[in-house]
Design a protein around this motif. Structure first.
Motif, PDB file in Angstrom:
ATOM      1  N   ARG A  63      15.091  31.059   1.809  1.00  0.00           N
ATOM      2  CA  ARG A  63      15.081  32.161   2.538  1.00  0.00           C
ATOM      3  C   ARG A  63      13.743  32.077   3.546  1.00  0.00           C
ATOM      4  N   THR A  64      13.692  32.577   4.402  1.00  0.00           N
ATOM      5  CA  THR A  64      12.520  32.374   5.667  1.00  0.00           C
ATOM      6  C   THR A  64      11.796  33.514   5.020  1.00  0.00           C
ATOM      7  N   GLN A  65      10.470  33.211   5.601  1.00  0.00           N
ATOM      8  CA  GLN A  65       9.298  34.166   5.201  1.00  0.00           C
ATOM      9  C   GLN A  65       9.656  35.904   5.441  1.00  0.00           C
ATOM     10  N   ILE A  66      10.298  35.960   6.728  1.00  0.00           N
ATOM     11  CA  ILE A  66      10.848  37.516   6.940  1.00  0.00           C
ATOM     12  C   ILE A  66      11.638  37.940   5.716  1.00  0.00           C
ATOM     13  N   GLN A  67      12.288  37.291   5.564  1.00  0.00           N
ATOM     14  CA  GLN A  67      13.624  37.657   4.453  1.00  0.00           C
ATOM     15  C   GLN A  67      12.801  37.793   3.113  1.00  0.00           C
ATOM     16  N   ARG A  95       8.800  25.082   5.302  1.00  0.00           N
ATOM     17  CA  ARG A  95       9.590  23.945   6.163  1.00  0.00           C
ATOM     18  C   ARG A  95      10.383  24.511   7.166  1.00  0.00           C
ATOM     19  N   PRO A  96      10.573  23.750   8.149  1.00  0.00           N
ATOM     20  CA  PRO A  96      11.468  24.375   9.376  1.00  0.00           C
ATOM     21  C   PRO A  96      13.007  24.504   8.479  1.00  0.00           C
ATOM     22  N   SER A  97      13.465  25.430   9.293  1.00  0.00           N
ATOM     23  CA  SER A  97      14.904  25.857   9.000  1.00  0.00           C
ATOM     24  C   SER A  97      15.893  25.063   9.708  1.00  0.00           C
ATOM     25  N   ARG A 101      15.439  26.914  14.420  1.00  0.00           N
ATOM     26  CA  ARG A 101      14.276  26.211  14.727  1.00  0.00           C
ATOM     27  C   ARG A 101      12.847  26.915  14.814  1.00  0.00           C
ATOM     28  N   ARG A 102      13.060  28.340  15.226  1.00  0.00           N
ATOM     29  CA  ARG A 102      12.026  29.215  15.123  1.00  0.00           C
ATOM     30  C   ARG A 102      11.691  29.703  13.504  1.00  0.00           C
ATOM     31  N   ALA A 103      12.656  29.504  12.881  1.00  0.00           N
ATOM     32  CA  ALA A 103      12.032  30.161  11.370  1.00  0.00           C
ATOM     33  C   ALA A 103      11.643  29.023  10.394  1.00  0.00           C
ATOM     34  N   ARG A 104      10.716  29.417   9.360  1.00  0.00           N
ATOM     35  CA  ARG A 104      10.276  28.431   8.342  1.00  0.00           C
ATOM     36  C   ARG A 104      10.773  29.274   7.204  1.00  0.00           C
ATOM     37  N   ILE A 105      11.350  28.043   6.494  1.00  0.00           N
ATOM     38  CA  ILE A 105      11.799  28.523   4.882  1.00  0.00           C
ATOM     39  C   ILE A 105      10.753  28.185   4.095  1.00  0.00           C
TER      40      ILE A 105
END
Length: 167
Positions: A63-67, A95-97, A101-105
């Motif tokens: 999951r991304t930080q936003i999620q 970590r990069p999604s 590529r804009r999101a971080r997991i």
């Protein structure tokens, strides 16, 4: 005659009569007390309830930080500081999604998994203690009633966050 007029006039000095118990106040007091107990118990292992929540949701799937912020009901600033704290403790890392590529997991480390497991045992214990005075049937009814009041009759678990596509 004057005495009759005085007794007929409504009493404007007292509060209106309540017809229902103040459940808002009761729920707020109970929630505050339980939050304090949970915070104190998790502090024993250097976690906060927010950190525990983020770790658990991050362990369930990528999951991304936003999620994670949406699932944990955290604003962006609080989420950033929470993940910063998790990273500083070696419990999680950004970590990069693989798909964006804009999101971080937010990936939980082995140390973070162990902390989340211990944290969940603490959360479960605090919740069981809070409900300890109730019979199993009353417990189930109480939790079901709280779910109904909150608009979630059953615990759905984390739900994926889907954003509408702008076209």
């Amino acid at each position: 005659m004057a005495a009759r007029e005085r007794t007929a006039a409504p009493d404007r000095t007292g509060a209106p009569e309540r017809t229902e118990r103040d459940i808002t106040g009761l729920l707020n007091m109970a929630g505050h007390a339980l939050s304090n107990r949970l915070g104190a118990a998790l502090a024993d292992i250097d976690l906060t309830p927010r950190m525990q929540c983020v770790l658990i949701h991050a362990l369930q799937e990528d999951r991304t930080q936003i999620q994670l912020a949406a699932l944990a009901d955290l604003d962006k600033t609080t989420m950033v500081s929470t993940v910063d704290d998790l990273e500083q403790r070696g419990l999680a890392e950004r970590r990069p999604s693989a798909t964006d590529r804009r999101a971080r997991i937010i990936a939980v480390t082995d140390k973070g998994r162990a902390a989340a497991e211990e944290g969940q045992r603490i959360v479960d214990r605090v919740h069981a203690e809070a409900l300890g005075a109730l019979s199993p049937a009353d417990r189930a009814a109480f939790v079901a009633a709280l779910g109904a009041l909150a608009g979630t009759p059953k615990d759905p678990g984390p739900q994926p966050i889907r954003r509408a596509r702008g076209r």
